[in-house]
Design an enzyme around this catalytic site. Sequence first.
Site, PDB file in Angstrom:
ATOM      1  N   VAL A  16       0.863  -1.223   0.063  1.00  0.00           N
ATOM      2  CA  VAL A  16      -0.176  -0.109  -0.729  1.00  0.00           C
ATOM      3  C   VAL A  16       0.816   0.877  -0.241  1.00  0.00           C
ATOM      4  O   VAL A  16       0.466   2.329  -1.014  1.00  0.00           O
ATOM      5  CB  VAL A  16      -0.297   0.251   1.406  1.00  0.00           C
ATOM      6  CG1 VAL A  16      -1.719   0.885   0.947  1.00  0.00           C
ATOM      7  CG2 VAL A  16      -2.421  -1.082   0.909  1.00  0.00           C
ATOM      8  N   THR A  19       2.517   1.567  -3.719  1.00  0.00           N
ATOM      9  CA  THR A  19       1.147   2.629  -4.351  1.00  0.00           C
ATOM     10  C   THR A  19       0.584   3.337  -3.782  1.00  0.00           C
ATOM     11  O   THR A  19       0.695   4.411  -4.884  1.00  0.00           O
ATOM     12  CB  THR A  19       0.125   1.584  -4.231  1.00  0.00           C
ATOM     13  OG1 THR A  19       0.779  -0.301  -4.641  1.00  0.00           O
ATOM     14  CG2 THR A  19      -1.052   2.022  -5.412  1.00  0.00           C
ATOM     15  N   GLU A  20       0.742   3.907  -2.831  1.00  0.00           N
ATOM     16  CA  GLU A  20       0.484   5.313  -2.654  1.00  0.00           C
ATOM     17  C   GLU A  20       1.370   6.602  -2.844  1.00  0.00           C
ATOM     18  O   GLU A  20       0.949   7.575  -2.947  1.00  0.00           O
ATOM     19  CB  GLU A  20      -0.058   5.542  -0.774  1.00  0.00           C
ATOM     20  CG  GLU A  20      -1.181   3.911  -1.012  1.00  0.00           C
ATOM     21  CD  GLU A  20      -2.577   5.338  -1.347  1.00  0.00           C
ATOM     22  OE1 GLU A  20      -2.159   6.186  -1.764  1.00  0.00           O
ATOM     23  OE2 GLU A  20      -3.764   5.191  -1.132  1.00  0.00           O
ATOM     24  N   SER A  21       1.910   6.340  -2.069  1.00  0.00           N
ATOM     25  CA  SER A  21       3.888   7.646  -2.497  1.00  0.00           C
ATOM     26  C   SER A  21       5.215   6.646  -2.419  1.00  0.00           C
ATOM     27  O   SER A  21       5.845   7.981  -2.304  1.00  0.00           O
ATOM     28  CB  SER A  21       3.551   8.392  -0.427  1.00  0.00           C
ATOM     29  OG  SER A  21       4.519   6.439  -0.082  1.00  0.00           O
ATOM     30  N   TYR A  84     -10.242   1.804   0.368  1.00  0.00           N
ATOM     31  CA  TYR A  84      -8.672   3.512   0.600  1.00  0.00           C
ATOM     32  C   TYR A  84      -8.679   3.639  -0.102  1.00  0.00           C
ATOM     33  O   TYR A  84      -8.535   5.379   0.060  1.00  0.00           O
ATOM     34  CB  TYR A  84      -8.240   1.756   1.375  1.00  0.00           C
ATOM     35  CG  TYR A  84      -6.463   2.710   2.278  1.00  0.00           C
ATOM     36  CD1 TYR A  84      -6.796   2.489   3.691  1.00  0.00           C
ATOM     37  CD2 TYR A  84      -5.474   3.762   1.983  1.00  0.00           C
ATOM     38  CE1 TYR A  84      -5.889   3.364   4.143  1.00  0.00           C
ATOM     39  CE2 TYR A  84      -4.321   4.240   2.134  1.00  0.00           C
ATOM     40  CZ  TYR A  84      -4.740   3.875   3.272  1.00  0.00           C
ATOM     41  OH  TYR A  84      -3.770   4.647   3.881  1.00  0.00           O
TER      42      TYR A  84
END
Length: 174
Positions: A16, A19-21, A84
């Site tokens: 996660v 992928t996010e940051s 999310y």
Amino acid sequence: WYARKYRLDPALLRAVIKTESDFRQHAVSRKGAVGLMQLTPATAATLRVSDVYDSMQNIRGGAKQLRHLLNLYQGDLPLALAAYNVGYGHLEDARVLTQMRGGNPDRWVDVRQNLPLLAQEGWHLQAKRGYARGWEPVQFERRVRQYLSVLEWQTLPSIETVLQAEKELLPPAE
């Protein structure tokens, strides 16, 4: 540590964050989501994260949110990941659209076909929470699961280790 506290696979949290940051502590999205797990100010406040740039607080908040969503969706990882990313409300809009169009709102394969409709005027005007870039949670879910599979693959034992373990389980040769 937060993976264990919130009963999450550490590899899932890493996937996660990737992928996010892309592991950038000071990342800020065009929507104002901040930090490693890209918490919005409203979500951060709800999760009692006072400094979204503090890596530990950000990961704690993101892990807590992910656990909440997994509980909400009875462990369905794709639905939890989509929520999310796009937010619970928009995912619920997509689930309503899915049901209206004859699909099963509890099956990711059906919901992911309808999420992109939230970006189309004819559909998002019918949605309770309005417009959303519905293709993004579909892409997000796919990328997280791809990273997760790579992380899981990297932790597999070598073929030599597996063969040695099997050899040790065999009865001694007579």
